[in-house]
Structures are given as C-alpha cells and as structure tokens.
Scaffold this motif. Structure first.
Motif, PDB file in Angstrom:
ATOM      1  N   GLU A  65      33.518  -6.942 -29.506  1.00  0.00           N
ATOM      2  CA  GLU A  65      33.447  -7.596 -30.822  1.00  0.00           C
ATOM      3  C   GLU A  65      32.012  -7.968 -31.161  1.00  0.00           C
ATOM      4  O   GLU A  65      31.572  -7.834 -32.316  1.00  0.00           O
ATOM      5  CB  GLU A  65      34.343  -8.844 -30.839  1.00  0.00           C
ATOM      6  N   GLY A  69      30.088  -6.198 -34.367  1.00  0.00           N
ATOM      7  CA  GLY A  69      29.544  -6.940 -35.494  1.00  0.00           C
ATOM      8  C   GLY A  69      28.155  -6.489 -35.878  1.00  0.00           C
ATOM      9  O   GLY A  69      27.814  -6.367 -37.062  1.00  0.00           O
ATOM     10  N   ARG A  70      27.325  -6.216 -34.868  1.00  0.00           N
ATOM     11  CA  ARG A  70      25.965  -5.762 -35.131  1.00  0.00           C
ATOM     12  C   ARG A  70      25.952  -4.279 -35.544  1.00  0.00           C
ATOM     13  O   ARG A  70      25.131  -3.850 -36.340  1.00  0.00           O
ATOM     14  CB  ARG A  70      25.087  -5.944 -33.881  1.00  0.00           C
ATOM     15  N   ARG A  72      28.188  -2.687 -37.256  1.00  0.00           N
ATOM     16  CA  ARG A  72      28.616  -2.525 -38.657  1.00  0.00           C
ATOM     17  C   ARG A  72      27.460  -2.736 -39.628  1.00  0.00           C
ATOM     18  O   ARG A  72      27.536  -2.306 -40.783  1.00  0.00           O
ATOM     19  CB  ARG A  72      29.746  -3.501 -38.962  1.00  0.00           C
ATOM     20  N   GLU A  73      26.409  -3.383 -39.161  1.00  0.00           N
ATOM     21  CA  GLU A  73      25.249  -3.644 -40.025  1.00  0.00           C
ATOM     22  C   GLU A  73      24.283  -2.465 -40.073  1.00  0.00           C
ATOM     23  O   GLU A  73      23.361  -2.455 -40.897  1.00  0.00           O
ATOM     24  CB  GLU A  73      24.495  -4.882 -39.518  1.00  0.00           C
TER      25      GLU A  73
END
Length: 553
Positions: A65, A69-70, A72-73
């Motif tokens: 997770e 999160g990183r 997806r950026e």
C-alpha cells in the motif's frame, strides 16, 4: 513504457515512500516486473513489496500500500492494485504502453540491447574441431549456438572474443598424415586412420601442390602431408563455417604452445604453487586437491607432454590476454573433462566459479521420412555441416540448432525444416517479417509515412490485440538479457515465435491500411508504428540467431 522503464518507475516510487517515512529500507537495485498471466490483472505486476516486507518489518500488504500510493503519482501510471499477499498490479496510462512501439522503431538495431553484462570480458571458445576432417553435425550445433551466444552476450553489453582452438599437434594429426600418405599411394586406410572421400581429396591437393612429394623419404613424406594436409583441411573448415555465417576473432594453434615454451611455463607455475609431483617417471598435477576424481599427468614417462598440459598452458594464455572468464562449449561426451579443468583453474590460483564456464551440449540426430539420416557423401560415417545446409538451408539449420536448449538432444526432422509452411518455426517467424515488410511497402505506395516520433498518437492503440503485441515487444530487452545471463539463445527463438503469432493475430483483427477512399487516421499511423516496431524486434532477434529477416517470401 517498457518493462525496463517501469522498473525505474517502481524504484522511484519505493524511494519516494522511503523518503516520506512510510518505509525504512534500502531502495533495491533490481526490481522484478513481469506480465501477469491474466491480462485483467493489469499490464504488469511486481513482487517488490513482498521482497521489502522482511527488511521493513511490516506485513507485505502494508508495504504494498505504501509503494502503491507513491506509484500512482508517477507519470504514465493509470492504476495500481494490491493483490493477494502483496503483489502490485500496474495498469499503464493510455499511450504509455504504445510508446514501446516508438522506442523500438527509434532505437532500431539497438532495441533490446542492454548493459547488463557491461564490463565483462569473455573468451568464448566453440566448435574447435580437429583439423582432421570436415565439420560434422555435432560441431555444426556448436557453430550455430556458439555464434548466437556470442551475439547475445554482446547485446547484453559484454565484450566477447570468439575463439577457435585447433589441435594441430599430437597423435591424431600423425594419424591424419598417415591416412593422407596412404590415400596418395592408393593404399588402404591405416587401421587407426581416417576414412572418407575427403581424405583422398586432400591427398590429391597435396600432391598437386608438391608434385615430388611421393618421391621423398617416408619420414619426409609424412611431414609434408602433415603440414600441407592440416593447412588445407583447416582452410576448408574455415570456408565451411564462414559460408554458415560463423567467423572467429582468433584461431589459436596448439602447436604454438609447444613452440613458444608455454607448456613449460605453465608447468613451472603449477609447480611453484605446490601442486605438481613426480611419480612412475611422469609429472603429475594433484587435481584431487580440487575435487577431481584422480590426479592428471602433465608429462608422460616418455617425456612427451599430455593434452592436459596443453590445456593448462592454453588457459593461462587466455587469462594473460585479459579475459575475466573463459567460456568453453563442449559436447556431452566431454562431461568428464569438467572436473579436471576446474581443478587446473583452481591450481593456477583462479576461482573456477568466477573465471571458468563450461557448457555441455547434447547430440543431434537427423531424421528424414521418419528414419535416421546417418551417412554423408564425403565423410562416409557421419553427417557434415554441408549436408545439413544442403538439406534445409543455412537459415533453417541455424535456427533449428539454436532453438533447443543445448542440454536437450535434438531429433531434427529434415522434412519439417525444409517446408515453406507455418509448421516450420523459422518460416513462421520469417514470414511475419515479410508480411510486415509488405504492409510497409503498401503504405509507402499510398503515401502514408510514419512521421516524427513525437507526433504519433499512441493513446489510440487500445485494442486487445494491439496491447498484446505491445507487451510482447516490450519484453524483448528482458528476453535478450535473461537469455545472455542463462547462456540460452533458444529463449530468443521461442520469444520470436510467440511474437510472430501475436502479430498474425493482431493483423487478422486490426486493419492497418485504409481501403478505397477511406482517410488516413491517427490510428492508421499508430498501427504502422506498431508494425514497424514488430519488424525491428523480429529483425533484431533473428540477427542474434544469425538468421536473415527476408522482406519477401
């Protein structure tokens, strides 16, 4: 975005997670990115979170997770899903996958090449058939595989010297010379001599070059036939290999080791290292200290050096020329040779695991009409390289021999490999390239050009067959690198066959060129880039195997 580019993106995402305090782990140098078996799981998958969980002291899904999160950026990423125990399934943004086609076309002949083995200096020895007869089918397999391996290692960034070691000294050369003398006099083949029409051919050439040779004393005849016969035989070997597309950087003569004192120097070094002893009037190397099943003689009781002594000198000569690793390709009948060679490498003070690699290859059987092919017109009892090429052609011969793992015995069906049909693997791959070439010619006739790389809209490539083809193209650099690291050219052939099938399915589902009065659209241009990229990969892959990529068939 290729898998290599995505690996960098994943590493960047891990580094961002570490920087923001979500993870306390070193950023991995290597990240595994693979195509998922189920396309519904995304374009690519990575197990990086599973690998980082233990050093991070966190559950794998928690690490996943944090990285997701990183990730997806990052540019070019449309979605990232955490699956199972902590796998990351990545879906690329529209157009990101399509850039693979642009990258392949732009790179051209360099596409697929990496620096995975950069800095390695390798000496690759293969074939090395004795100059006592033409290249037989076993040597032909090594010619095809060895040449492909050399090309493959270079594609992965290694510096490779291809070397042929010819044993032009010793008992087998004496037997060859006696066979030539007997043939020149019209006598029977000596009991331990060489048979086959080629012996008579070489003998006749020696007589034609030196008309008075048969009038010389017996010992002088033997010497002249030895010198001239080996010279003629080896010239034919080199010619045959060159016609097969195989050339060497170095042809190394065993006789030079005897003439330059290299054998004595090698034995002296081994003696200085404390591994040489005398027994029964002979000089021995204590190879049992390094795992060999018995000690090996270096000098026989009659004072003549052994072949093993020449092997020691030859290995040291290679290392003195600056090679990090000596790679030797041998037939399976030389399996017993591995232990003693590793022992000699250790005895001179090197590391057999780091400085030596011996590849063993199994036999090749030729079959026609379901029956073994055993006889050669010239050699009598064996099948020659020229016989195979005459039967199926050089391209099919090279591809067939490089297509199977070297540790597998091959039953090569001459009927299959000579057919111009899709059940012939090399025809299937070459036909895909020829089909693409036809499409590109037709596009040119219609005045449709690829244009500039920055102008193509790859986001329009959304069809399932287009994406399948793009993923296969993106895998090519990884295939080349892994094939080089595993010494497995057959992996390239299998990928090319998969790629050819993927292209044919794309072609059947996705019309490339407009019909009639239809307008050229961005999709037309994007699909032309995809076709061109496929041609690049087919061409580059066939080139690694030393096989042509015809534009018409």
């Amino acid at each position: 975005m290729t898998p290599e580019q995505l690996r960098d993106v994943v590493r960047t995402a891990v580094a961002a997670a570490v920087e923001r305090g979500g993870l306390a782990v070193p950023v991995p140098d290597d990240v595994v990115v693979e195509r998922p078996r189920n396309p519904e799981h995304g374009d690519y998958a990575t197990n990086v979170a599973l690998r980082l969980a233990k050093p991070a002291g966190q559950p794998p899904r928690a690490v996943a997770e944090a990285v997701a999160g990183r990730l997806r950026e990052q540019p070019g990423i449309a979605a990232v899903d955490v699956a199972g125990p902590g796998f990351l399934n990545v879906t690329l943004a529209r157009g990101a996958l399509g850039r693979i086609a642009v990258d392949a076309v732009t790179a051209g002949p360099a596409y697929g090449h990496t620096d995975a083995l950069a800095g390695q200096r390798l000496n690759l020895e293969f074939v090395s058939a004795n100059p006592t007869g033409p290249v037989h089918i076993g040597g032909t397999r090594w010619a095809a595989v060895g040449d492909a391996l050399g090309r493959l290692l270079e594609a992965a960034g290694a510096t490779v010297t291809r070397e042929y070691y010819f044993n032009d000294a010793g008992a087998q050369i004496d037997r060859f010379a006696r066979s030539l003398v007997a043939a020149a006099h019209g006598g029977p083949v000596p009991e331990d001599g060489y048979a086959g029409d080629y012996v008579g051919e070489i003998a006749a050439q020696v007589v034609a070059a030196e008309p008075g040779v048969l009038e010389l004393p017996e010992a002088d005849q033997q010497e002249r036939f030895r010198v001239r016969g080996v010279e003629l035989m080896f010239a034919e070997i080199k010619r045959t290999l060159a016609a097969f597309g195989v050339r060497f950087d170095v042809y190394f003569s065993e006789r030079t080791l005897h003439e330059t004192g290299a054998l004595e120097k090698a034995i002296a070094r081994l003696r200085e290292n404390g591994h040489v002893y005398e027994a029964d009037g002979a000089t021995w190397l204590r190879t049992t200290d390094f795992g060999d099943d018995k000690d090996r003689p270096l000098v026989k009781s009659d004072g003549d050096p052994t072949y093993f002594a020449a092997d020691c000198a030859y290995y040291l000569d290679k290392r003195s020329r600056g090679f990090d690793k000596v790679v030797i390709m041998l037939g399976a009948d030389h399996a017993g040779y591995v232990g003693r060679y590793r022992a000699l490498v250790a005895a001179v003070g090197d590391d057999p695991d780091a400085n030596l690699e011996i590849l063993l290859g199994q036999l090749v059987n030729l079959v026609r009409d379901g029956r073994p092919v055993r006889m050669s017109k010239r050699a009598g009892t064996v099948v020659l390289l020229e016989d195979l090429v005459e039967a199926v052609g050089a391209d099919a011969a090279r591809y067939a021999l490089a297509r199977a793992s070297v540790d597998q015995q091959i039953d090569l069906d001459l009927d299959l490999w000579s057919r111009q049909t899709n059940d012939n693997p090399v025809f299937y791959v070459q036909y895909a390239h020829a089909r693409i070439s036809s499409v590109l010619r037709n596009a040119a006739d219609l005045g449709i050009a690829l244009g500039e790389p920055g102008d193509v809209d790859t986001a329009v490539l959304t069809h399932e067959r287009e994406n399948d083809l793009l993923r296969a193209l993106g895998e090519f650099p990884r295939v080349l690198t892994s094939a080089a690291e595993l010494r497995a050219p057959h992996r390239v052939a299998r990928h090319l066959e998969e790629l050819a099938g993927t292209y044919h399915r794309f072609y059947d589902s996705c019309r490339v060129l407009p019909r009639g009065d239809e307008e050229t659209t961005p999709l037309t241009v994007a699909r032309l880039w995809l076709c061109s990229a496929t041609a690049v990969v087919l061409r580059n892959g066939l080139g690694v195997l030393g096989v042509s990529a015809p534009e018409r068939m």
